[in-house]
Design an enzyme around this catalytic site. Structure first.
Site, PDB file in Angstrom:
ATOM      1  N   ASP A  92       0.853  -1.189   0.000  1.00 52.73           N
ATOM      2  CA  ASP A  92       0.000   0.000   0.000  1.00 52.73           C
ATOM      3  C   ASP A  92       0.890   1.240   0.000  1.00 52.73           C
ATOM      4  OD1 ASP A  92      -1.803   2.166   0.890  1.00 52.73           O
ATOM      5  OD2 ASP A  92      -3.208   0.548   1.260  1.00 52.73           O
ATOM      6  N   HIS A 113     -10.370  -5.446  -3.112  1.00 50.48           N
ATOM      7  CA  HIS A 113      -9.052  -5.755  -2.549  1.00 50.48           C
ATOM      8  C   HIS A 113      -9.184  -6.052  -1.069  1.00 50.48           C
ATOM      9  CE1 HIS A 113      -9.793  -1.445  -2.403  1.00 50.48           C
ATOM     10  NE2 HIS A 113      -9.156  -1.438  -1.244  1.00 50.48           N
ATOM     11  N   PHE A 114      -8.215  -6.806  -0.581  1.00 48.10           N
ATOM     12  CA  PHE A 114      -8.107  -7.091   0.845  1.00 48.10           C
ATOM     13  C   PHE A 114      -6.828  -6.446   1.356  1.00 48.10           C
ATOM     14  CE2 PHE A 114     -11.086 -10.146  -0.654  1.00 48.10           C
ATOM     15  CZ  PHE A 114     -11.982 -10.273   0.390  1.00 48.10           C
ATOM     16  N   HIS A 115      -6.937  -5.863   2.542  1.00 47.47           N
ATOM     17  CA  HIS A 115      -5.769  -5.283   3.211  1.00 47.47           C
ATOM     18  C   HIS A 115      -5.201  -6.311   4.182  1.00 47.47           C
ATOM     19  CE1 HIS A 115      -6.828  -0.894   2.451  1.00 47.47           C
ATOM     20  NE2 HIS A 115      -8.001  -1.459   2.240  1.00 47.47           N
ATOM     21  N   GLN A 154     -14.355   2.640   1.402  1.00 47.52           N
ATOM     22  CA  GLN A 154     -13.664   2.181   0.189  1.00 47.52           C
ATOM     23  C   GLN A 154     -13.295   3.380  -0.675  1.00 47.52           C
ATOM     24  OE1 GLN A 154     -15.889  -0.634  -2.227  1.00 47.52           O
ATOM     25  NE2 GLN A 154     -14.077  -1.216  -3.414  1.00 47.52           N
TER      26      GLN A 154
HETATM   27  P1  5GP Z   1      -9.740   1.201   0.206  1.00 44.83           P
HETATM   28  O1  5GP Z   1      -9.857   2.581   0.762  1.00 44.83           O
HETATM   29  O2  5GP Z   1     -10.431   1.145  -1.148  1.00 44.83           O
HETATM   30  O3  5GP Z   1     -10.147   0.100   1.124  1.00 44.83           O
HETATM   31  O4  5GP Z   1      -8.201   0.934  -0.018  1.00 44.83           O
HETATM   32  C1  5GP Z   1      -7.475   1.462  -1.079  1.00 44.83           C
HETATM   33  C2  5GP Z   1      -6.055   1.450  -0.632  1.00 44.83           C
HETATM   34  O5  5GP Z   1      -5.264   1.712  -1.761  1.00 44.83           O
HETATM   35  C3  5GP Z   1      -5.730   2.504   0.414  1.00 44.83           C
HETATM   36  O6  5GP Z   1      -5.217   1.894   1.575  1.00 44.83           O
HETATM   37  C4  5GP Z   1      -4.719   3.405  -0.285  1.00 44.83           C
HETATM   38  O7  5GP Z   1      -3.708   3.816   0.593  1.00 44.83           O
HETATM   39  C5  5GP Z   1      -4.188   2.524  -1.376  1.00 44.83           C
HETATM   40  N1  5GP Z   1      -3.765   3.230  -2.584  1.00 44.83           N
HETATM   41  C6  5GP Z   1      -4.363   4.288  -3.176  1.00 44.83           C
HETATM   42  N2  5GP Z   1      -3.716   4.611  -4.308  1.00 44.83           N
HETATM   43  C7  5GP Z   1      -2.698   3.732  -4.434  1.00 44.83           C
HETATM   44  C8  5GP Z   1      -1.665   3.575  -5.413  1.00 44.83           C
HETATM   45  O8  5GP Z   1      -1.557   4.290  -6.402  1.00 44.83           O
HETATM   46  N3  5GP Z   1      -0.775   2.574  -5.202  1.00 44.83           N
HETATM   47  C9  5GP Z   1      -0.853   1.735  -4.095  1.00 44.83           C
HETATM   48  N4  5GP Z   1       0.077   0.802  -3.999  1.00 44.83           N
HETATM   49  N5  5GP Z   1      -1.803   1.880  -3.160  1.00 44.83           N
HETATM   50  C10 5GP Z   1      -2.726   2.851  -3.336  1.00 44.83           C
END
Ligand code: 5GP
Length: 145
Positions: free
Chosen positions: A37, A107-109, A101
């Site tokens: 991330d 995706h999974f963290h 989100q």
């Molecule tokens: P969400 O908020 O959808 O659960 O998680 C998206 C994740 O993607 C976030 O933790 C954010 O930090 C990460 N993220 C956003 N843009 C990018 C990127 O360009 N590259 C990577 N590797 N992670 C990203």
């Protein structure tokens, strides 16, 4: 079935899969990509995505793709545990903008937690550079092999 967002093939993670945007990878197979991330909430924060499923969130995903994602998520979590020795690991998935989100490709963290270290805010702050993420990714990759 979606919580509002339709799949957009130009989302950030689709671009990462196609190699149009960079990422620091920890695991890649025909079906799965796991990478660091770029706004890590803790040391070793990884994301696991499916390369062919166009699921936006947990509600959309096909059972086969979900199974492949879960298997890979467990593998990455085990490798994070073996290499970084956190005190705990959170497995997170946010479905829908109102749930937090921000990228609409399922995706999974894998979020390691270390005693006495505050977990940073979600998807905010200054992005980490590849040079600082790469040694952590290398340790995780070594534990995967
Ligand atoms: P969400 O908020 O959808 O659960 O998680 C998206 C994740 O993607 C976030 O933790 C954010 O930090 C990460 N993220 C956003 N843009 C990018 C990127 O360009 N590259 C990577 N590797 N992670 C990203």
């Amino acid at each position: 079935m979606s919580l509002e967002n339709q799949y957009d093939s130009d989302n950030i993670f689709a671009k990462i899969i196609r190699g149009e945007l960079p990422s620091v990878k920890v695991l890649e197979t025909e079906k799965i990509l796991a990478f660091m991330d770029v706004f890590p909430q803790s040391k070793g924060h990884c994301l696991i995505i499916h390369k062919t499923s166009e699921a936006v969130n947990f509600l959309d995903v096909e059972p086969q793709a979900l199974s492949e994602l879960m298997e890979a998520t467990q593998k990455v979590a085990r490798a994070v545990n073996d290499s970084l020795k956190p005190d705990g690991i959170r497995i997170l998935q946010f479905s829908g903008a109102r749930a937090g989100q921000t990228v609409f490709h399922l995706h999974f963290h894998v979020l390691p937690v270390y005693e006495g270290v505050v977990v940073a805010a979600h998807a905010s702050g200054k992005p980490a550079d590849a040079e600082s993420l790469e040694p952590i990714a290398a340790d995780i990759r070594a534990a995967l092999s």
